[in-house]
Structures are given as structure tokens and as C-alpha cells.
Scaffold this motif. Sequence first.
Motif, PDB file in Angstrom:
ATOM      1  N   PRO A   5       0.771  -1.316   0.133  1.00  0.00           N
ATOM      2  CA  PRO A   5      -0.046  -0.060  -0.121  1.00  0.00           C
ATOM      3  C   PRO A   5       0.838   1.184  -0.143  1.00  0.00           C
ATOM      4  N   THR A   6       0.476   2.191  -0.915  1.00  0.00           N
ATOM      5  CA  THR A   6       1.147   3.512  -0.861  1.00  0.00           C
ATOM      6  C   THR A   6      -0.111   4.702  -1.081  1.00  0.00           C
ATOM      7  N   HIS A  35     -13.627   7.731  -5.868  1.00  0.00           N
ATOM      8  CA  HIS A  35     -12.661   7.848  -6.713  1.00  0.00           C
ATOM      9  C   HIS A  35     -11.358   8.278  -5.858  1.00  0.00           C
ATOM     10  N   CYS A  36     -11.271   8.170  -4.478  1.00  0.00           N
ATOM     11  CA  CYS A  36     -10.303   8.507  -3.492  1.00  0.00           C
ATOM     12  C   CYS A  36      -9.674   7.450  -3.161  1.00  0.00           C
ATOM     13  N   GLU A  37      -7.979   7.698  -3.044  1.00  0.00           N
ATOM     14  CA  GLU A  37      -7.398   6.640  -2.737  1.00  0.00           C
ATOM     15  C   GLU A  37      -7.336   6.418  -1.254  1.00  0.00           C
ATOM     16  N   LEU A  38      -7.509   7.518  -0.482  1.00  0.00           N
ATOM     17  CA  LEU A  38      -7.478   7.557   0.874  1.00  0.00           C
ATOM     18  C   LEU A  38      -8.588   6.694   1.388  1.00  0.00           C
ATOM     19  N   GLN A  39      -9.776   7.042   0.842  1.00  0.00           N
ATOM     20  CA  GLN A  39     -10.901   6.415   1.082  1.00  0.00           C
ATOM     21  C   GLN A  39     -10.792   4.765   0.575  1.00  0.00           C
ATOM     22  N   ALA A  40     -10.378   4.527  -0.234  1.00  0.00           N
ATOM     23  CA  ALA A  40     -10.033   3.060  -0.921  1.00  0.00           C
ATOM     24  C   ALA A  40      -8.990   2.570  -0.170  1.00  0.00           C
ATOM     25  N   MET A  41      -8.184   3.524   0.526  1.00  0.00           N
ATOM     26  CA  MET A  41      -7.128   2.570   1.361  1.00  0.00           C
ATOM     27  C   MET A  41      -7.643   2.327   2.850  1.00  0.00           C
ATOM     28  N   ALA A  42      -8.499   3.336   3.272  1.00  0.00           N
ATOM     29  CA  ALA A  42      -9.160   2.745   4.563  1.00  0.00           C
ATOM     30  C   ALA A  42     -10.171   1.692   4.389  1.00  0.00           C
ATOM     31  N   ASN A  43     -10.816   1.705   3.483  1.00  0.00           N
ATOM     32  CA  ASN A  43     -11.683   0.384   3.148  1.00  0.00           C
ATOM     33  C   ASN A  43     -10.849  -0.917   3.070  1.00  0.00           C
TER      34      ASN A  43
END
Lengths: 498, 235
Positions: free
Chosen positions: B35-36, B110-118
Motif C-alpha cells: 500500500p502507498t 474515486h479517492c485513494e485515501l478512502q479506498a485505502m481505509a476500506n
Amino acid sequence: MEKECKVARTGCIGTCSVGPAVLVEPGDYLYQSVTPDKVREIVRDHIVLGLPVKDMLYKNEAYFQKQHRLVLRNAGKIDPSRIQDYISAGGYSALAKCLATMTPQGVIYEVVTSGLRGRGGAGFPTGQKWSLVARSHNTPKYIVANLDEGDPGVFANRTLAEADPHAIIEGMLIAAYAIGAEKGYIYIRSEYPLAIQTLQKAIAQAKAMSLLGEKILETSFKFDLELRFGAGAFVAGEETAILASVEGRRAMPRPRPPYPANSGLWQKPTLIQNVETLANIPLIVQNGGHWFSKTGTPKCTGTKCFSLTGKISNPGLIEVPMGITLREVVFDIGGGVPDGKKFKAVLVGGPSGGCLPETLLEIPIDYDSLTKVGAIMGSGGIVVIDEDSCMVDTARFFTEFCVDESCGKCTPCRAGLARLKEVFDKITHGQGEMSDIATLEKSGVYIRDASLCGLGQTAPNPVITTLRYFKDEYVKHIVEKQCVAGKCFKTRDEEELE
Amino acid sequence: MSVNIIKLKIDGVEVTVPEGTAILKAAKDSGIIIPTLCNLEGLTAYGGCRLCLVEVSGTPKLFPACSTPVGPNMEITTQSDKLKEYRKMAVQMLLAERTHICSVCVADDHCELQAMANQLGVDHVMFERNWSQDEIDSTHDFLVIDRNRCILCTRCIRVCDQIEGVHTLDLKLRGKDSQVIMDLDEHWGNSCSCTSCRKCAKVCPVGAIYIEGEPIEHTKKRDIAEFIVERRNRR
């Protein structure tokens, strides 16, 4: 009058509590708290009649007895504005010895033998660092001397630069000869105007005597030296941040590797050393690495300068052999806590050091022992805390300092420390919950392990150590809403008044 | 100059890569995704978000996979309980740092932070949320920056400097007060160096920089990395 006597301004001798001090030679007679009237008496009795004025002499012999002054060998004894004084005290003879009789490898061998470790705080073996830079075929090579002493309450590097600037310059010259560098920078904070002025003068004098520049001491060795000024950021003392700042960029650390020894200033091999480390070098070259290694402990040779501050009878700058116990420093040299108050803790290593309780005062001062108990050697700051201080408030204060000084690059240090500070604010304003202790512990350890540079990696130390050794105070704050020192639970209005 | 090919182990799998390859890339080449958030292929490594930290056997230290080169016989662990815990911690700190409310964010879904949290299973934030209220700069014709959503990954700054070659964007202040600025802290509309190339909006992993009037799925395409590399090669 037939006797002639020279009066000279010197750097600080380190006895902060009894200034101004006057030293009369020969005989090392140190007079304390001198006033113009007292000077008249000293001149009449001591200088003219040869009778030292006993009741004005510095009486606290223990302060100097347990010290071992190598780095501060000339501090308070020579006029820092005269290169002649440094030379007559034996200065630049180590450089001459290097250039005339030693190979660069020979110099590095002596430094390796000495066991000297970096005095900037991390304690990396100096000789090993030099061999790394020397081995690189990439040229040109650079040297950077770190004089960005940003810790509150720490003044060892400043005193060294103000009292003996040529020791730093000579150390750099020898290092340059050993690793094959032709250009060096001293990175110094702008908040040190006297140190800057002293160093500028020293560099000009060294240049005038061909000790800097081309054909040093009539050999083919050349080395040029420049000062670079910091712009007031604590993080600029971190080695990769220094590099950025010297290059003229924002002082932000970068991940290592690549290490500066391979890719430093302008991607060239660069040796970064603290000025205290460099000031040891002339002695090592002059007397041999083996001689140096006899001081201190086998794993941690030599001495270390400490700035003693806080609730202590004899605050000041001291230099002690490695391996001395904290108790000796705080009670024998420092004279313990004044006004009959009780000792509570000692913060070792500056704002990101560890708060140690009385039960740990017997540990020897060296890099590994300090790290084991949660403190660090750091910049050599020792702050004594007495019963009037609250440990929760102390941890909050140092966390706040690191929040302000975080560069903002990595998440744990930037976002994490700010969250820690908020938890502290909650606790010290009476809104703490027991779960906050777990939050502090968990995030403290995370910030320590995950941060990019030394600032973030050490910033939670006051939090982690106060939680380890003074947890009862946290519990008292949260459960009983009580602060043993009466520091916390003030309303916002009261805080503003203060 | 010949490059040494070396062998190492990532999560127990033997990998053969040229010496000096970043751990992140070596892992990706053998199908292991680390993850990055701040990293983006084609830009220099930054090492700021600390999500890509990995364990290397023989040292207790953690290393950022994006900037640490592989060494011969390294044994790297990219997944462990500790690393998972730490990654969740980083995401929680980012979510608590400024104002992140997915439901009213342009980048929602479409957010990478949101996707990362999920992806990491972050189901709550253990810290008090710090609701920042910075002014939104919409003075540019179509580029908008809402610094309340910024996670300071500096992708925008790096793409502006390294790909577009303009360096309109940079940081001001430090620590928690750091902000992305245009020129010498001008409003975007007054920036005299901005070429309006839109790259900053395209690489922004969150909803901090976006293009007014453009569908977000068009701006924040997942294959942005290829776009960057292709652009770079074309230059």
C-alpha cells in the motif's frame, strides 16, 4: 609597577551560576561573581602581592573534579579571537603532524582505534564513517560541520564555537585530509550571533596564515571553508535536512539510503559531523587513538559535553567521561536540587529525551545504556525536574515543542504528534479518560517506529518514558482530576494570564 | 555499465531483480502490492505517507519500500500484524488531521485515501477529528484546491516540478500547518507560472485538487501512473 599581566576576553568556562568569572593564571585561580570593585581587590592582592583572595575564589571544587575536559580543553583559557593563542596552546600541531608524517589512511586508522562515536546524538562510529567517504571514488567530496544546536536548554556547541573556534576548524582540516575533501561548510544557526562572529574571525585568521585555502602549510593540500546559516528550524539539525538547507532548499529530511557518505551535497560523498566530534580529532591525532580510547568505557570512549539546566544548584556546561553515572552528574557535579526540594526526574537528551526517575540514576551515561531505559544521548541536554513539576505537563510541553518543529513531511510526526498533544490537552484540562493512556502509548510507539527522521523517531520519548515511570500521575489526573504539582486543570483564562 | 542481478525474498517468495531497484517495484514485479499514498510511478520517491513501511530481517527498523533499494539476500516482509496495525494508524491520523467527509467530497468513490481505509479495514478513527476550515481557492478558471482535504503527499508539487517542469506548486510553513501553495502564496488565479496543465488534479489521490466541471472519474483515472510514465517518455 614592574609586573606585566595580560588581560584577555575568553569563552565561557561553564560555571553559569557564578558569572562573570575571572581566571588568573598560573595556578587556575577562578574568581566567581566578579564586579568592578572585586577586580580592584584581585589586582591589588593577587596580581601585585601574589596573594589569592581566598573568599572570592570559586569554592565548588566538586564541579570540576569529576569533569574531564578534552573538547573544552581551551574553553575559558584562551582568547578565541586570537589564532596565536590557539597555536601557543598546541593548536594546529596535529594538522602539521598529519600533513608531514601521516597518510590519510593512517589518520583514519587512528580515528577508528580511538573508538570515537558521533557526538550529534546517534553515536555512529566516526572512523567507520570516514572510511566510507574516503573509499568513494566520486569527487568532489564535502564536509559539513553541524552547529545547528536547536534544542531548548542546550548550549554545548555554541560555547565550543565561542570559546575555541579553531579546534573545530582544525578538526575539519584533518577530516578533509583523511577523506580527500577540498570544500567544507559549517552549518550554524542564525540565533548564535557571537559564535558566528567568532568563527568568521577565526576563518579569516586561518586563511591569512595559510591554514585554509591553497597550499596549506606549504603542502599540496587545499581546503576551503564557508559558513552557512540556518533559518531557525529545529529539524535542520537532521543530517539530510542540513544537506537540503546548505544547498539552499527547504530543510526537509529525506529517507536514507542513500546515505550522505555516498550521496550527500549535490549527490556527492559528504561527511557530516557534529562540531563536538570534530573538536576531539586534533587530540586523537596528536596523542594517538589508543590514548583516546582509554578514557570512558570500552564501547563508548572519550567524553561528552552536557548542558546542565533545570532545578539544579550548579547549572552550566560540563564535560564528563563516558560511563559516569547520572547520579554523579546530577548530585556531585550539579550539586543536586536547590532550596531543599525533592528530586523527581531527570530529562536526558533534550526535548526528545527520556524522563528518568531516581531509581535509574545509577546507570552509566553511554549511548547504549541510555537507549535501553528510553532516553537518548541526543544533544547532551540534562534537565533536572523537582517535585514542583508535573510529569504529565512536562511531557505535554515537549510534545508541543516537537509539534511546532515537525517539518510536515511524514504522517506519524506531522499528524500523529499533533493528535498526541490534543490528548494531553484533554488530560490536563480535566477531560481525560482512562482510554487516553492507551491512545498515548499506542500512538507514541507508532510515531517512534514509523517516522522518517530522528525528530519523529525520538519525539515520543518524553511521552513513552513518563508513561513508563510516572504512570500514577497520569491516572491521578484522569481519575481524581488531581495534579500533584498543582500545574494542571487551569481554566483557559488562567493560562492566558500566565 | 553492467547492472548486477540479485536474489532476495519478499514474503517468502524468491525474487530476482537488478540491484538498486526499490523494494516497492521489486515487489510489484512479482505481484505483491504494497500500500502507498504518496508514491506515484514516474515521480521521485518521497517517503512521506509511511504506508509502504516493510520489515527487513536482521534489523528492528522499518523501511519505506518506495525509496529503499533492495540488497542481495534481503528477506522482506510486507504483511504482518504490526505493519497492518501501523498502516491503519497512519490512515486514521490522516483522516483525523483535516476535514475528510466522504459523502460531501468530490472524490467520493474515486479517492485513494478512502479506498485505502476500506482495504485496510479502518472502521473508526481513534483520535479526535480536527475539522480544519481553510478557505477554498477557486480563483483559477477550472482548477480548484480545497486544502481541508489535502494529505500533503506532495504528488502535485512533484508532478508540477518534474513532469510539467514549472514548479508552480510548493509547500509553505511546516508541520501540521504545512500548505500547498502556488507561486509565492498567490491565489491560483493570479499565478503567473501555472500552465493550467491539470496534472496536479490528475495525480491528487484525494479530493484536494480537482477540475471544475469535469467528471471526477475522468480526472482521477486509476491508470494515472501509466499516463505519467508515458508523458515522461514522450518528453
